[in-house]
Design an enzyme around this catalytic site. Structure first.
Site, PDB file in Angstrom:
ATOM      1  N   GLY A  94       3.145  -1.334   4.126  1.00 51.95           N
ATOM      2  CA  GLY A  94       3.124   0.095   3.805  1.00 51.95           C
ATOM      3  C   GLY A  94       4.513   0.572   3.431  1.00 51.95           C
ATOM      4  O   GLY A  94       4.971   0.433   2.304  1.00 51.95           O
ATOM      5  N   GLY A  95       5.225   1.120   4.412  1.00 51.62           N
ATOM      6  CA  GLY A  95       6.522   1.756   4.169  1.00 51.62           C
ATOM      7  C   GLY A  95       7.500   0.915   3.361  1.00 51.62           C
ATOM      8  O   GLY A  95       8.116   1.409   2.408  1.00 51.62           O
TER       9      GLY A  95
ATOM     10  N   SER B  82       4.062  -2.516   9.950  1.00 52.82           N
ATOM     11  CA  SER B  82       5.525  -2.444  10.068  1.00 52.82           C
ATOM     12  C   SER B  82       6.240  -3.722   9.615  1.00 52.82           C
ATOM     13  O   SER B  82       7.281  -4.078  10.167  1.00 52.82           O
ATOM     14  CB  SER B  82       5.925  -2.085  11.505  1.00 52.82           C
TER      15      SER B  82
ATOM     16  N   HIS C 162      -9.105   0.867   5.445  1.00 53.60           N
ATOM     17  CA  HIS C 162      -7.787   1.060   6.064  1.00 53.60           C
ATOM     18  C   HIS C 162      -7.951   1.955   7.293  1.00 53.60           C
ATOM     19  O   HIS C 162      -8.763   2.877   7.299  1.00 53.60           O
ATOM     20  CB  HIS C 162      -6.825   1.697   5.058  1.00 53.60           C
TER      21      HIS C 162
ATOM     22  N   GLU D 148      -6.333   4.324   8.345  1.00 57.01           N
ATOM     23  CA  GLU D 148      -6.178   5.770   8.066  1.00 57.01           C
ATOM     24  C   GLU D 148      -7.468   6.352   7.499  1.00 57.01           C
ATOM     25  O   GLU D 148      -7.808   7.510   7.765  1.00 57.01           O
ATOM     26  CB  GLU D 148      -4.991   5.988   7.117  1.00 57.01           C
TER      27      GLU D 148
ATOM     28  N   GLU E  27      -4.735  -5.405  10.653  1.00 56.15           N
ATOM     29  CA  GLU E  27      -3.689  -4.401  10.837  1.00 56.15           C
ATOM     30  C   GLU E  27      -3.887  -3.691  12.172  1.00 56.15           C
ATOM     31  O   GLU E  27      -4.667  -2.722  12.262  1.00 56.15           O
ATOM     32  CB  GLU E  27      -3.771  -3.366   9.709  1.00 56.15           C
TER      33      GLU E  27
ATOM     34  N   GLY F 276       3.065   1.815  10.649  1.00 57.68           N
ATOM     35  CA  GLY F 276       3.997   2.932  10.504  1.00 57.68           C
ATOM     36  C   GLY F 276       4.766   3.275  11.774  1.00 57.68           C
ATOM     37  O   GLY F 276       5.366   4.337  11.862  1.00 57.68           O
TER      38      GLY F 276
ATOM     39  N   ASN G 132       0.862  -1.183   0.000  1.00 57.07           N
ATOM     40  CA  ASN G 132       0.000   0.000   0.000  1.00 57.07           C
ATOM     41  C   ASN G 132       0.899   1.235   0.000  1.00 57.07           C
ATOM     42  O   ASN G 132       1.540   1.533   1.004  1.00 57.07           O
ATOM     43  CB  ASN G 132      -0.876  -0.042   1.262  1.00 57.07           C
ATOM     44  N   TRP G 133       0.908   1.921  -1.115  1.00 58.76           N
ATOM     45  CA  TRP G 133       1.804   3.080  -1.235  1.00 58.76           C
ATOM     46  C   TRP G 133       1.239   4.343  -0.581  1.00 58.76           C
ATOM     47  O   TRP G 133       1.942   5.352  -0.468  1.00 58.76           O
ATOM     48  CB  TRP G 133       2.096   3.355  -2.717  1.00 58.76           C
ATOM     49  N   LYS G 134      -0.022   4.319  -0.226  1.00 62.00           N
ATOM     50  CA  LYS G 134      -0.650   5.509   0.393  1.00 62.00           C
ATOM     51  C   LYS G 134      -0.396   6.744  -0.464  1.00 62.00           C
ATOM     52  O   LYS G 134      -0.455   6.653  -1.694  1.00 62.00           O
ATOM     53  CB  LYS G 134      -0.144   5.690   1.823  1.00 62.00           C
TER      54      LYS G 134
HETATM   55  C1  PEP Z   1      -0.363  -0.079   6.171  1.00 57.20           C
HETATM   56  O1  PEP Z   1      -0.529   1.126   6.180  1.00 57.20           O
HETATM   57  O2  PEP Z   1      -1.233  -0.804   5.689  1.00 57.20           O
HETATM   58  C2  PEP Z   1       0.862  -0.596   6.750  1.00 57.20           C
HETATM   59  C3  PEP Z   1       0.866  -1.838   7.101  1.00 57.20           C
HETATM   60  O3  PEP Z   1       1.916   0.295   6.887  1.00 57.20           O
HETATM   61  P1  PEP Z   1       3.377  -0.032   7.457  1.00 57.20           P
HETATM   62  O4  PEP Z   1       3.826  -1.327   6.817  1.00 57.20           O
HETATM   63  O5  PEP Z   1       4.215   1.121   7.067  1.00 57.20           O
HETATM   64  O6  PEP Z   1       3.230  -0.185   8.923  1.00 57.20           O
END
Ligand code: PEP
Length: 319
Positions: A277-278, A256, A137, A139, A209, A215, A45-47
């Site tokens: 994500g990241g 993460s 999500h 967010e 999640e 994050g 997920n590039w957000k």
């Molecule tokens: C996400 O936002 O879905 C996520 C898992 O982010 P990260 O891997 O950066 O924690």
């Protein structure tokens, strides 16, 4: 190409049905060694990243090169889905063409068309070649006040548009600390799936999640994730009794995930993949996550990475 299972494969009960990586199977299940298994999924997920199409292009080129090398290696690999920002979807489709990486939308409008400035509809996503849709999500839920009812509407919009829908669920840190994780996840799952039939569940993936792990660099420890996933599977069994849905639905972990943590989390029998994500913004990291090693398989160790990163993105700024 299938590789032989090691001898410690667990029996195929609802809670412990094992996963095995497979290569290009387009379905959620894969036949393997006489049994049926959930096919693992690695999704990114590039957000709201990266900041320019130029940066997106560089990362996509590297990811495509890595993915081609992995696919040509003959290894069994998971299903891979990338959720780029809307404006980069055509670029992602173009640069990942010829690989098995599928593209999805990070969200969708509640409307099909009309005077809704700034919105993107499911039909628009599908017409760009998206096969997947991410909904709920944390967010979206916390920063944009998305409700469970809206999440459920988006689930139906996605399914009706022919998209496979990945539903994110997860408790906050406060809820986790007072042992409310299972209760919160149960409510989110039940509300998100209201009106979804057992047949439609073939196109649903759940991503657990924990909000406190997104994050933050705090990865939920693998046994805890396993307990939550197993509890979510019990909820699915309650919702869809005697259908096999609970045993077939892929439940991913997100929060993460990095190349350092992927192999441990993927050892858990009810963790069927990850939402990243990241680390998905760095091609080599994401490719290493895709190339996770599984104790269920006799396979060569993850390959040495080849692509050279051209930009780095910090991991602590809410990515
Ligand atoms: C996400 O936002 O879905 C996520 C898992 O982010 P990260 O891997 O950066 O924690």
């Amino acid at each position: 190409m299938n590789v032989p299972l090691s001898t410690d494969v667990r029996p195929t009960s609802m809670h412990s049905q094992p996963r095995v990586p497979s290569s290009r199977t387009p379905t959620t299940m894969v036949c393997y060694g006489g049994g049926e298994y959930r096919r693992p999924v690695v999704s990114g997920n590039w957000k709201l990243n990266p900041m320019t199409s130029g940066e997106a292009k560089e990362t996509l080129k590297l990811l495509a090169a890595n993915q081609r090398a992995l696919e040509e290696s003959g290894k069994d690999i998971p299903e891979v889905i990338l959720f780029p920002p809307y404006p980069f979807i055509p670029l992602a489709s173009e640069l990942l063409e010829g690989t098995t990486v599928a593209i999805g939308g990070q969200d969708c409008s509640l409307h099909d068309k009309g005077a809704f400035t700034g919105e993107v509809s499911v039909s628009q996503l599908a017409s760009l070649g998206c096969n997947h849709l991410l909904v709920g999500h944390s967010e979206r839920r916390t920063l944009f006040d998305e409700t469970d009812v809206e999440v459920n509407k988006k689930v139906h919009l996605g399914l009706n548009a022919g998209l496979r829908v990945m539903i994110c669920i997860g408790e906050t840190e406060d809820e986790f600390n007072v042992n409310l994780a299972d209760a919160v996840n149960e409510i989110q799952v039940k509300k998100a799936l209201a009106g979804v039939t057992a047949a439609q569940m073939e196109d649903i993936t759940i991503a657990y999640e924990p909000v406190w792990a997104i994050g933050t660099g705090k990865v939920c420890d693998a046994p805890t994730a396993q307990e939550v996933h197993s509890a979510v599977r019990r909820v699915l069994d309650e919702l869809y009794p005697n259908t096999g849905v609970a045993g077939r639905t892929r439940i991913l972990y997100g929060g993460s995930v990095t190349p350092e943590s992927i192999d441990v989390i993927m050892r858990e029998p009810d963790v069927d993949g990850v939402l990243v994500g990241g680390a998905s913004l760095m091609a080599d990291k994401f490719s290493r996550i895709i190339d996770f090693s599984s104790p269920l398989l006799v396979r060569s160790p993850p390959r040495v990475l080849v692509a050279k990163e051209v930009f780095k993105v910090g991991h602590t700024d809410g990515l």
